[in-house]
Design an enzyme around this catalytic site. Structure first.
Site, mmCIF file in Angstrom:
data_model
loop_
_atom_site.group_PDB
_atom_site.id
_atom_site.type_symbol
_atom_site.label_atom_id
_atom_site.label_comp_id
_atom_site.label_asym_id
_atom_site.label_seq_id
_atom_site.Cartn_x
_atom_site.Cartn_y
_atom_site.Cartn_z
ATOM 1 N N ASP A 8 43.222 59.527 31.796
ATOM 2 C CA ASP A 8 43.780 58.170 31.829
ATOM 3 C C ASP A 8 45.309 58.259 31.842
ATOM 4 O OD1 ASP A 8 43.219 55.255 29.673
ATOM 5 O OD2 ASP A 8 44.738 55.666 31.192
ATOM 6 N N GLY A 30 41.633 48.087 37.902
ATOM 7 C CA GLY A 30 41.984 49.509 38.032
ATOM 8 C C GLY A 30 43.089 49.988 37.106
ATOM 9 N N ASP A 32 46.203 49.344 37.284
ATOM 10 C CA ASP A 32 47.107 48.223 36.954
ATOM 11 C C ASP A 32 46.641 47.545 35.672
ATOM 12 O OD1 ASP A 32 48.240 45.364 38.983
ATOM 13 O OD2 ASP A 32 49.144 46.408 37.285
ATOM 14 N N SER A 115 46.290 53.431 46.131
ATOM 15 C CA SER A 115 45.458 52.805 47.175
ATOM 16 C C SER A 115 44.039 53.358 47.274
ATOM 17 C CB SER A 115 46.121 52.906 48.563
ATOM 18 O OG SER A 115 47.242 52.045 48.643
ATOM 19 N N GLY A 117 41.529 53.176 45.235
ATOM 20 C CA GLY A 117 40.469 52.444 44.530
ATOM 21 C C GLY A 117 40.178 51.138 45.239
HETATM 22 N N1 APR Z 1 44.347 56.283 34.911
HETATM 23 C C1 APR Z 1 44.459 56.974 36.066
HETATM 24 N N2 APR Z 1 43.885 56.601 37.224
HETATM 25 C C2 APR Z 1 43.140 55.474 37.201
HETATM 26 C C3 APR Z 1 42.969 54.683 36.033
HETATM 27 C C4 APR Z 1 43.611 55.142 34.855
HETATM 28 N N3 APR Z 1 43.512 54.470 33.689
HETATM 29 N N4 APR Z 1 42.177 53.614 36.355
HETATM 30 C C5 APR Z 1 41.856 53.736 37.655
HETATM 31 N N5 APR Z 1 42.416 54.855 38.168
HETATM 32 C C6 APR Z 1 42.331 55.390 39.529
HETATM 33 C C7 APR Z 1 41.192 54.909 40.381
HETATM 34 O O1 APR Z 1 40.007 55.639 40.069
HETATM 35 C C8 APR Z 1 41.724 55.233 41.777
HETATM 36 O O2 APR Z 1 41.478 56.594 42.098
HETATM 37 O O3 APR Z 1 43.491 54.972 40.221
HETATM 38 C C9 APR Z 1 43.241 55.039 41.620
HETATM 39 C C10 APR Z 1 43.783 53.759 42.256
HETATM 40 O O4 APR Z 1 42.804 52.747 42.149
HETATM 41 P P1 APR Z 1 43.203 51.208 41.793
HETATM 42 O O5 APR Z 1 43.668 51.144 40.404
HETATM 43 O O6 APR Z 1 42.040 50.375 42.215
HETATM 44 O O7 APR Z 1 44.472 50.904 42.716
HETATM 45 P P2 APR Z 1 44.552 50.587 44.289
HETATM 46 O O8 APR Z 1 43.414 51.156 45.045
HETATM 47 O O9 APR Z 1 45.948 50.993 44.670
HETATM 48 O O10 APR Z 1 44.415 48.995 44.357
HETATM 49 C C11 APR Z 1 45.474 48.223 43.838
HETATM 50 O O11 APR Z 1 43.983 47.004 42.442
HETATM 51 O O12 APR Z 1 44.150 46.896 40.182
HETATM 52 C C12 APR Z 1 44.424 46.213 41.338
HETATM 53 O O13 APR Z 1 46.344 44.898 40.827
HETATM 54 C C13 APR Z 1 45.901 46.029 41.540
HETATM 55 O O14 APR Z 1 45.621 44.574 43.401
HETATM 56 C C14 APR Z 1 45.961 45.891 43.033
HETATM 57 C C15 APR Z 1 44.901 46.854 43.517
#
Ligand code: APR
Length: 170
Positions: A8, A30, A32, A115, A117
């Site tokens: 994390d 995610g 964020d 990007s 996720g």
């Molecule tokens: N620590 C590390 N990595 C994480 C965590 C965490 N706590 N939570 C999720 N991830 C990973 C996911 O598994 C993925 O591999 O971060 C990567 C990015 O995924 P997302 O968080 O979904 O980000 P993204 O694909 O860039 O989409 C961005 O999602 O959360 C919303 O507000 C954000 O609208 C924006 C979009």
């Protein structure tokens, strides 16, 4: 040094963690969501003051309750097939964060898989861009001394390890 870490990102004790945000900068799911939950409500207020961020760019806030100096909020591209500038925009996220890290004299920075996720970017292509941009920056600038690719699942970590091996072997 480039490290692949499985875990994390909100638990890492580095100078800067990068958030995979959206253009509104008002939180989300995610990573964020995890960062906003861990940093506390002051982060949302600071983001409100900033008022948004274009895709491929970055904005900075304090770390608040997180054990980091700064959070860099970058907005990755949503995957739409790959012919709408997604690769260039994703590369720009890494480049802008690394340029800000140089200005801030940052020693250690952790990136999530931007990007990969909710934004649905093909993981292998995103990892290739991430490793390429970081490696090229370090070859040119020599800092930050410690770059962490923080992965939330083992498949992702394996992709980074394979890509880093390929770059080292070149
Ligand atoms: N620590 C590390 N990595 C994480 C965590 C965490 N706590 N939570 C999720 N991830 C990973 C996911 O598994 C993925 O591999 O971060 C990567 C990015 O995924 P997302 O968080 O979904 O980000 P993204 O694909 O860039 O989409 C961005 O999602 O959360 C919303 O507000 C954000 O609208 C924006 C979009």
């Amino acid at each position: 040094m480039i490290e692949v870490h499985l875990g994390d990102i909100t638990r890492l004790h580095v100078d800067v963690i990068v958030n995979a945000a959206n253009q509104r900068l008002l939180g989300g799911g995610g990573v964020d969501g995890a960062i906003h939950r861990a940093a506390g409500p002051e982060l949302l207020e600071a983001c409100r003051q900033i008022g948004g961020c274009p895709v491929g760019d970055v904005r900075t806030t304090p770390g608040f309750r997180l054990p980091v100096k700064r959070i860099y909020h970058t907005v990755g591209p949503v995957w739409r097939g790959g012919n709408l500038g997604e690769p260039e925009l994703l590369a720009a996220c890494y480049r802008q964060c690394l340029a800000m890290a140089r200005r801030d004299n940052v020693h250690s920075i952790a990136f999530p898989a931007i990007s990969c996720g909710i934004y649905d970017y093909p993981r292998d292509q995103a990892v290739e861009i991430a490793v390429e941009e970081v490696q090229q920056h370090l070859d040119r600038e020599g800092s930050p001394r410690h770059v962490v690719f923080c992965c939330f699942d083992d498949d992702m970590a394996e992709l980074y390890r394979l890509q880093l091996d390929a770059v080292v072997r070149r």
